[in-house]
Scaffold this motif. Structure first.
Motif, PDB file in Angstrom:
ATOM      1  N   ALA A   6      27.627   4.423 -32.336  1.00 35.77           N
ATOM      2  CA  ALA A   6      26.499   4.262 -33.069  1.00 35.77           C
ATOM      3  C   ALA A   6      26.648   4.246 -34.565  1.00 35.77           C
ATOM      4  O   ALA A   6      25.852   3.288 -35.279  1.00 35.77           O
ATOM      5  N   ALA A   7      27.547   4.780 -35.175  1.00 31.24           N
ATOM      6  CA  ALA A   7      27.888   4.744 -36.567  1.00 31.24           C
ATOM      7  C   ALA A   7      28.266   3.285 -37.105  1.00 31.24           C
ATOM      8  O   ALA A   7      27.704   2.755 -37.830  1.00 31.24           O
ATOM      9  N   TYR A   8      29.301   2.687 -35.970  1.00 33.61           N
ATOM     10  CA  TYR A   8      29.548   1.224 -36.565  1.00 33.61           C
ATOM     11  C   TYR A   8      28.125   0.115 -36.246  1.00 33.61           C
ATOM     12  O   TYR A   8      28.092  -0.740 -36.988  1.00 33.61           O
ATOM     13  N   LEU A   9      27.420   0.356 -35.119  1.00 38.12           N
ATOM     14  CA  LEU A   9      26.357  -0.350 -34.776  1.00 38.12           C
ATOM     15  C   LEU A   9      25.346  -0.346 -35.984  1.00 38.12           C
ATOM     16  O   LEU A   9      24.900  -1.285 -36.434  1.00 38.12           O
ATOM     17  N   THR A  10      25.136   0.922 -36.467  1.00 37.03           N
ATOM     18  CA  THR A  10      24.396   1.104 -37.715  1.00 37.03           C
ATOM     19  C   THR A  10      24.704   0.348 -38.937  1.00 37.03           C
ATOM     20  O   THR A  10      23.982  -0.191 -39.577  1.00 37.03           O
ATOM     21  N   GLU A  11      25.961   0.481 -39.122  1.00 40.07           N
ATOM     22  CA  GLU A  11      26.695  -0.282 -40.318  1.00 40.07           C
ATOM     23  C   GLU A  11      26.438  -1.924 -40.471  1.00 40.07           C
ATOM     24  O   GLU A  11      26.048  -2.333 -41.163  1.00 40.07           O
ATOM     25  N   ILE A  12      26.554  -2.681 -39.028  1.00 36.99           N
ATOM     26  CA  ILE A  12      26.480  -3.826 -38.989  1.00 36.99           C
ATOM     27  C   ILE A  12      25.190  -4.202 -38.861  1.00 36.99           C
ATOM     28  O   ILE A  12      24.703  -5.371 -39.171  1.00 36.99           O
ATOM     29  N   VAL A  13      24.263  -3.280 -38.509  1.00 38.53           N
ATOM     30  CA  VAL A  13      22.879  -3.555 -38.534  1.00 38.53           C
ATOM     31  C   VAL A  13      22.652  -3.845 -39.854  1.00 38.53           C
ATOM     32  O   VAL A  13      21.668  -4.723 -40.279  1.00 38.53           O
ATOM     33  N   MET A  14      22.719  -2.723 -40.675  1.00 37.39           N
ATOM     34  CA  MET A  14      22.476  -2.618 -42.095  1.00 37.39           C
ATOM     35  C   MET A  14      23.037  -3.752 -43.012  1.00 37.39           C
ATOM     36  O   MET A  14      22.423  -4.140 -43.774  1.00 37.39           O
ATOM     37  N   ASP A  15      24.188  -4.237 -42.585  1.00 37.65           N
ATOM     38  CA  ASP A  15      24.803  -5.281 -43.246  1.00 37.65           C
ATOM     39  C   ASP A  15      24.211  -6.862 -42.801  1.00 37.65           C
ATOM     40  O   ASP A  15      24.601  -7.668 -43.426  1.00 37.65           O
ATOM     41  N   GLY A  16      23.309  -6.723 -41.759  1.00 32.16           N
ATOM     42  CA  GLY A  16      22.765  -7.828 -41.389  1.00 32.16           C
ATOM     43  C   GLY A  16      23.633  -8.860 -40.590  1.00 32.16           C
ATOM     44  O   GLY A  16      23.587  -9.810 -40.241  1.00 32.16           O
ATOM     45  N   GLU A  17      24.725  -8.316 -39.745  1.00 34.73           N
ATOM     46  CA  GLU A  17      25.864  -9.004 -38.843  1.00 34.73           C
ATOM     47  C   GLU A  17      24.991  -9.248 -37.502  1.00 34.73           C
ATOM     48  O   GLU A  17      25.532  -9.910 -36.894  1.00 34.73           O
ATOM     49  N   ILE A  18      24.161  -8.264 -37.246  1.00 35.33           N
ATOM     50  CA  ILE A  18      23.442  -8.264 -35.835  1.00 35.33           C
ATOM     51  C   ILE A  18      22.089  -7.656 -36.216  1.00 35.33           C
ATOM     52  O   ILE A  18      21.756  -7.102 -37.448  1.00 35.33           O
ATOM     53  N   ALA A  19      21.081  -8.181 -35.490  1.00 39.93           N
ATOM     54  CA  ALA A  19      19.874  -7.922 -35.437  1.00 39.93           C
ATOM     55  C   ALA A  19      18.953  -7.529 -34.294  1.00 39.93           C
ATOM     56  O   ALA A  19      19.437  -7.891 -33.280  1.00 39.93           O
ATOM     57  N   PHE A  20      18.016  -6.573 -34.573  1.00 39.04           N
ATOM     58  CA  PHE A  20      17.081  -6.311 -33.118  1.00 39.04           C
ATOM     59  C   PHE A  20      16.317  -7.557 -32.887  1.00 39.04           C
ATOM     60  O   PHE A  20      15.650  -8.234 -33.833  1.00 39.04           O
ATOM     61  N   ARG A  21      15.950  -7.750 -31.784  1.00 40.45           N
ATOM     62  CA  ARG A  21      15.310  -8.582 -31.170  1.00 40.45           C
ATOM     63  C   ARG A  21      13.737  -8.372 -31.595  1.00 40.45           C
ATOM     64  O   ARG A  21      13.080  -7.128 -31.726  1.00 40.45           O
ATOM     65  N   PRO A  22      12.939  -9.270 -31.968  1.00 43.44           N
ATOM     66  CA  PRO A  22      11.558  -9.009 -32.480  1.00 43.44           C
ATOM     67  C   PRO A  22      10.753  -8.670 -31.398  1.00 43.44           C
ATOM     68  O   PRO A  22      10.986  -8.770 -30.084  1.00 43.44           O
ATOM     69  N   VAL A  23       9.595  -7.652 -31.840  1.00 42.01           N
ATOM     70  CA  VAL A  23       8.724  -7.053 -30.846  1.00 42.01           C
ATOM     71  C   VAL A  23       7.810  -8.299 -30.491  1.00 42.01           C
ATOM     72  O   VAL A  23       7.348  -8.850 -31.235  1.00 42.01           O
ATOM     73  N   GLN A  24       7.805  -8.177 -28.930  1.00 39.78           N
ATOM     74  CA  GLN A  24       6.729  -9.376 -28.410  1.00 39.78           C
ATOM     75  C   GLN A  24       5.606  -8.606 -27.725  1.00 39.78           C
ATOM     76  O   GLN A  24       6.064  -7.631 -26.925  1.00 39.78           O
ATOM     77  N   GLU A  25       4.571  -8.824 -28.142  1.00 45.09           N
ATOM     78  CA  GLU A  25       3.294  -8.298 -27.325  1.00 45.09           C
ATOM     79  C   GLU A  25       3.286  -8.760 -25.834  1.00 45.09           C
ATOM     80  O   GLU A  25       3.308 -10.151 -25.731  1.00 45.09           O
ATOM     81  N   GLN A  26       2.946  -7.950 -24.947  1.00 45.48           N
ATOM     82  CA  GLN A  26       2.766  -8.474 -23.513  1.00 45.48           C
ATOM     83  C   GLN A  26       1.148  -8.034 -23.233  1.00 45.48           C
ATOM     84  O   GLN A  26       1.014  -7.000 -23.397  1.00 45.48           O
ATOM     85  N   HIS A  27       0.522  -9.039 -22.603  1.00 45.94           N
ATOM     86  CA  HIS A  27      -0.887  -8.860 -22.527  1.00 45.94           C
ATOM     87  C   HIS A  27      -1.221  -8.738 -20.864  1.00 45.94           C
ATOM     88  O   HIS A  27      -0.286  -9.329 -20.223  1.00 45.94           O
TER      89      HIS A  27
END
Length: 85
Positions: A64-85
């Protein structure tokens, strides 16, 4: 609670629920290598390493700590939220 702490807590919750999974496969030169599998990041599968001392203090916490670090550094990103109807 600051942004980094909240992100770490959210990633920790995703680890606990199985939304993010990790599998260690190598311990070498003071590091633990693992495969990360998830659908919450744009890269669904990738490899990362954490320090063995951190790993021994708690595997999920170190991930969790390392994933937080690499997300904050922009090395990985969350998938964008997609609305489903």
């Amino acid at each position: 609670m600051n942004e980094t702490a909240m992100l770490k807590q959210a990633i920790g919750a995703m680890l606990m629920t199985g939304a993010i999974e990790f599998e260690a496969y190598s311990w070498c030169f003071g590091y633990v290598d693992m495969k990360i599998c998830t659908k919450v990041f744009t890269d669904e599968e990738f490899v990362m390493s954490v320090k063995e001392d951190d790993w021994n203090g708690g595997p999920a916490a170190s991930v969790a700590a390392y994933l937080t670090e690499i997300v904050m550094d922009g090395e990985i990103a969350f998938r964008p939220v997609q609305e489903q109807h």
